[in-house]
Design a protein around this motif. Structure first.
Motif, PDB file in Angstrom:
ATOM      1  N   ASP A  23       0.525  -1.167   0.359  1.00  0.00           N
ATOM      2  CA  ASP A  23       0.109  -0.097  -0.348  1.00  0.00           C
ATOM      3  C   ASP A  23       0.956   1.452   0.085  1.00  0.00           C
ATOM      4  O   ASP A  23       0.226   2.812  -0.074  1.00  0.00           O
ATOM      5  CB  ASP A  23      -0.789   0.297   1.464  1.00  0.00           C
ATOM      6  N   ARG A 188      -5.620  -7.630   2.235  1.00  0.00           N
ATOM      7  CA  ARG A 188      -5.538  -6.619   1.680  1.00  0.00           C
ATOM      8  C   ARG A 188      -7.160  -5.383   2.238  1.00  0.00           C
ATOM      9  O   ARG A 188      -7.678  -4.393   1.561  1.00  0.00           O
ATOM     10  CB  ARG A 188      -5.575  -6.519   0.394  1.00  0.00           C
ATOM     11  N   ARG A 191      -6.263  -2.073   1.859  1.00  0.00           N
ATOM     12  CA  ARG A 191      -6.182  -1.088   0.876  1.00  0.00           C
ATOM     13  C   ARG A 191      -7.454  -0.652   0.189  1.00  0.00           C
ATOM     14  O   ARG A 191      -7.836  -0.178  -0.188  1.00  0.00           O
ATOM     15  CB  ARG A 191      -5.709  -2.495  -0.346  1.00  0.00           C
TER      16      ARG A 191
END
Length: 235
Positions: A23, A188, A191
């Motif tokens: 990220d 993730r 993200r």
């Protein structure tokens, strides 16, 4: 029998493996910046250009159906203009990727950034000079959809998971379907949340500007943010 000569045309490089892009990677940060810009552009296109999408082509197809059914406030012409310009932009993205085959990724992305900034600037100039009504409205739609077609075609080739910069449907789906509540490992997650947050962070001020008659300045802000992303992108 003559053996045909092998095809010597350059081919685009393979997509970048998603898991290797964390990220805080420069590419991920650039894509977050472009997601912010997308929020602004969505506000301009839907609220200021007659309920037309310039990035979400699924939405445009549905809008065309609404207009054909006689629903008020929707434009077949505007949506078709956006769709055609978007497809042209995606085609140009493919050509850019082919031209930059074998070169480093930043060179391709900087070309795309420059084009995006220029198209937003041209759209802003039209609105300042002619407002966003009549024929000028279709010119602005075409410029924005062209920029988004180039952007989508390029980002698609990068293959970074959950950072499409324009569409959040799969991101939100993954946020729920891959969550620990659903029995997953929530990969993730940060993200995905940041993708949604940056889109909102762009759409909210964009909507305020458009609703207060400052569509041109919303486009200027989009160009400035995209340009800032270009200047800060180092990889």
């Amino acid at each position: 029998m003559t053996t045909p000569a092998p095809d010597s045309r350059p081919v685009p490089p393979p997509p970048v493996p998603g898991p290797k892009i964390h990220d805080r990677h420069p590419l991920a940060l650039a894509l977050f910046g472009l997601t912010l810009v997308s929020g602004l552009i969505d506000a301009v296109s839907y609220l200021g250009l007659g309920h037309v999408f310039t990035a979400n082509m699924t939405g445009n197809v549905v809008v065309i159906a609404f207009a054909l059914a006689g629903a008020p406030g929707f434009s077949v012409t505007g949506s078709l203009t956006s769709l055609a310009a978007f497809l042209l932009g995606a085609l140009l993205a493919g050509r850019i990727a082919t031209r930059h085959a074998g070169t480093r990724r930043p060179a391709q992305l900087r070309t795309v950034f420059v084009l995006e900034v220029a198209l937003y600037g041209a759209a802003a100039a039209i609105v300042f000079a002619r407002s966003a009504d009549g024929p000028a409205q279709y010119a602005v739609i075409a410029l924005l959809a062209l920029a988004m077609g180039i952007r989508n075609g390029t980002v698609r080739g990068l293959g970074v998971p959950d950072l499409t910069t324009t569409v959040l449907t799969l991101t939100l789906t993954g946020l729920a379907a891959d969550s620990r509540l659903a029995g997953g490992t929530a990969p993730r997650r940060r993200r995905k949340v940041l993708s949604v947050a940056t889109m909102l962070a762009g759409a909210a001020p964009g909507a305020v500007l458009v609703l207060h008659g400052q569509t041109a300045w919303a486009l200027v802000a989009s160009a400035v943010l995209a340009g800032g992303t270009l200047l800060l992108y180092r990889e």
